[in-house]
Design a protein around this motif. Structure first.
Motif, PDB file in Angstrom:
ATOM      1  N   UNK A  13      13.679 -23.943 -14.210  1.00 24.75           N
ATOM      2  CA  UNK A  13      13.646 -25.230 -13.489  1.00 24.75           C
ATOM      3  C   UNK A  13      12.796 -25.122 -12.227  1.00 24.75           C
ATOM      4  N   UNK A  14      12.150 -26.228 -11.885  1.00 27.98           N
ATOM      5  CA  UNK A  14      11.195 -26.234 -10.773  1.00 27.98           C
ATOM      6  C   UNK A  14      11.647 -27.026  -9.557  1.00 27.98           C
ATOM      7  N   UNK A  15      12.458 -28.046  -9.755  1.00 30.11           N
ATOM      8  CA  UNK A  15      12.793 -28.980  -8.678  1.00 30.11           C
ATOM      9  C   UNK A  15      14.248 -28.780  -8.254  1.00 30.11           C
ATOM     10  N   UNK A  16      14.469 -28.331  -7.016  1.00 30.81           N
ATOM     11  CA  UNK A  16      15.831 -28.018  -6.587  1.00 30.81           C
ATOM     12  C   UNK A  16      16.790 -29.208  -6.664  1.00 30.81           C
ATOM     13  N   UNK A  17      16.332 -30.400  -6.346  1.00 28.54           N
ATOM     14  CA  UNK A  17      17.224 -31.564  -6.386  1.00 28.54           C
ATOM     15  C   UNK A  17      17.725 -31.833  -7.804  1.00 28.54           C
ATOM     16  N   UNK A  18      16.866 -31.634  -8.801  1.00 27.01           N
ATOM     17  CA  UNK A  18      17.311 -31.811 -10.185  1.00 27.01           C
ATOM     18  C   UNK A  18      18.393 -30.802 -10.535  1.00 27.01           C
ATOM     19  N   UNK A  19      18.169 -29.546 -10.166  1.00 32.50           N
ATOM     20  CA  UNK A  19      19.139 -28.502 -10.487  1.00 32.50           C
ATOM     21  C   UNK A  19      20.449 -28.739  -9.733  1.00 32.50           C
ATOM     22  N   UNK A  20      20.377 -29.182  -8.494  1.00 34.57           N
ATOM     23  CA  UNK A  20      21.592 -29.508  -7.748  1.00 34.57           C
ATOM     24  C   UNK A  20      22.373 -30.629  -8.408  1.00 34.57           C
ATOM     25  N   UNK A  21      21.663 -31.666  -8.841  1.00 40.15           N
ATOM     26  CA  UNK A  21      22.288 -32.783  -9.531  1.00 40.15           C
ATOM     27  C   UNK A  21      22.937 -32.313 -10.828  1.00 40.15           C
ATOM     28  N   UNK A  22      22.245 -31.479 -11.572  1.00 38.38           N
ATOM     29  CA  UNK A  22      22.773 -30.949 -12.832  1.00 38.38           C
ATOM     30  C   UNK A  22      23.985 -30.063 -12.557  1.00 38.38           C
ATOM     31  N   UNK A  23      23.932 -29.276 -11.493  1.00 39.66           N
ATOM     32  CA  UNK A  23      25.083 -28.458 -11.119  1.00 39.66           C
ATOM     33  C   UNK A  23      26.310 -29.305 -10.855  1.00 39.66           C
ATOM     34  N   UNK A  24      26.128 -30.408 -10.151  1.00 37.69           N
ATOM     35  CA  UNK A  24      27.246 -31.316  -9.873  1.00 37.69           C
ATOM     36  C   UNK A  24      27.789 -31.900 -11.170  1.00 37.69           C
ATOM     37  N   UNK A  25      26.910 -32.284 -12.080  1.00 41.19           N
ATOM     38  CA  UNK A  25      27.331 -32.807 -13.374  1.00 41.19           C
ATOM     39  C   UNK A  25      28.118 -31.753 -14.145  1.00 41.19           C
ATOM     40  N   UNK A  26      27.667 -30.506 -14.090  1.00 39.07           N
ATOM     41  CA  UNK A  26      28.371 -29.422 -14.787  1.00 39.07           C
ATOM     42  C   UNK A  26      29.778 -29.223 -14.232  1.00 39.07           C
ATOM     43  N   UNK A  27      29.934 -29.296 -12.908  1.00 33.79           N
ATOM     44  CA  UNK A  27      31.261 -29.166 -12.313  1.00 33.79           C
ATOM     45  C   UNK A  27      32.145 -30.315 -12.792  1.00 33.79           C
ATOM     46  N   UNK A  28      31.636 -31.543 -12.760  1.00 35.35           N
ATOM     47  CA  UNK A  28      32.410 -32.709 -13.174  1.00 35.35           C
ATOM     48  C   UNK A  28      32.810 -32.629 -14.648  1.00 35.35           C
ATOM     49  N   UNK A  29      31.954 -32.028 -15.462  1.00 32.62           N
ATOM     50  CA  UNK A  29      32.190 -31.953 -16.903  1.00 32.62           C
ATOM     51  C   UNK A  29      32.927 -30.683 -17.317  1.00 32.62           C
ATOM     52  N   UNK A  40      14.687 -21.390  -4.183  1.00 37.43           N
ATOM     53  CA  UNK A  40      15.718 -20.386  -3.927  1.00 37.43           C
ATOM     54  C   UNK A  40      17.086 -21.044  -4.080  1.00 37.43           C
ATOM     55  N   UNK A  41      18.059 -20.304  -4.526  1.00 39.74           N
ATOM     56  CA  UNK A  41      19.391 -20.864  -4.740  1.00 39.74           C
ATOM     57  C   UNK A  41      20.096 -21.260  -3.448  1.00 39.74           C
ATOM     58  N   UNK A  42      19.583 -20.821  -2.302  1.00 42.53           N
ATOM     59  CA  UNK A  42      20.186 -21.213  -1.033  1.00 42.53           C
ATOM     60  C   UNK A  42      19.430 -22.375  -0.376  1.00 42.53           C
ATOM     61  N   UNK A  43      18.531 -22.998  -1.126  1.00 44.93           N
ATOM     62  CA  UNK A  43      17.713 -24.083  -0.585  1.00 44.93           C
ATOM     63  C   UNK A  43      18.575 -25.309  -0.264  1.00 44.93           C
ATOM     64  N   UNK A  44      18.281 -25.949   0.875  1.00 44.89           N
ATOM     65  CA  UNK A  44      19.058 -27.095   1.326  1.00 44.89           C
ATOM     66  C   UNK A  44      19.064 -28.240   0.317  1.00 44.89           C
ATOM     67  N   UNK A  45      17.917 -28.557  -0.266  1.00 42.62           N
ATOM     68  CA  UNK A  45      17.854 -29.692  -1.185  1.00 42.62           C
ATOM     69  C   UNK A  45      18.678 -29.452  -2.444  1.00 42.62           C
ATOM     70  N   UNK A  46      18.817 -28.210  -2.845  1.00 40.13           N
ATOM     71  CA  UNK A  46      19.660 -27.864  -3.992  1.00 40.13           C
ATOM     72  C   UNK A  46      21.116 -28.151  -3.648  1.00 40.13           C
ATOM     73  N   UNK A  47      21.545 -27.686  -2.507  1.00 40.84           N
ATOM     74  CA  UNK A  47      22.929 -27.884  -2.080  1.00 40.84           C
ATOM     75  C   UNK A  47      23.209 -29.363  -1.800  1.00 40.84           C
TER      76      UNK A  47
END
Length: 163
Positions: free
Chosen positions: A9-25, A38-45
């Motif tokens: 994956x290239x875009x941190x915001x997409x991965x953050x959004x997907x992470x939230x969906x995974x938690x909800x599901x 980076x996994x500690x990137x602000x936009x990901x969180x």
């Protein structure tokens, strides 16, 4: 437990959004490097909000590492190039649904090797693809529906009033 896999994956915001969906599901997220962030990137969180700490996430150095650590995994590959529609698949409760990087998708070499497990979301002509986060949610919730939304709350509650 269902599994979502993001290949490079290239875009941190997409991965953050997907992470939230995974938690909800209640599903696991697998990230195959290289990552475009980076996994500690602000936009990901920020996109994952305060749910990122609850995410069951595993990273792999490459696709070979992913296969080695998940032997025998049943992998469905979501791609605009597939011949099968995502709703035509019977998703096993422990399957893996893979999505490629935003700019190029899953490499065609992998798609050809897994032709029968490639799935697509129908779209109108002339559109290249849907947003990655939207694509994950669409396919994931079909897999969850087929598995009777196992482990998920299926009835909501009002905060101040009662039904």
């Amino acid at each position: 437990m269902l599994n979502i896999v993001l290949l490079e994956p290239e875009i941190p915001a997409n991965t953050g959004n997907i992470g939230r969906t995974c938690v909800a599901a209640g599903v696991r997220l697998h990230l195959i490097e290289p990552l475009g962030f980076r996994l500690d990137e602000k936009s990901l969180k920020r996109a994952g909000m305060d749910y990122w700490k609850d995410l069951d996430v595993t990273t792999y150095i490459d696709y070979a590492d992913f296969l080695e650590k998940n032997p025998g995994a049943k992998i469905y590959m979501a791609t605009t190039k597939a011949q099968h529609v995502y709703t035509d698949v019977a998703y096993e409760p422990d399957c893996y649904i893979m999505f490629g990087k935003e700019s190029a998708g899953i490499p065609e070499e992998l798609l050809v090797q897994n032709k029968e497990n490639c799935i697509r979301i129908p779209m109108g002509g002339g559109i290249r693809s849907l947003n990655l986060g939207n694509s994950v949610a669409i396919v994931l919730y079909e897999a969850l529906r087929q598995n009777a939304f196992a482990g998920l709350e299926q009835e909501g509650k009002l905060h101040e009033l009662h039904w």
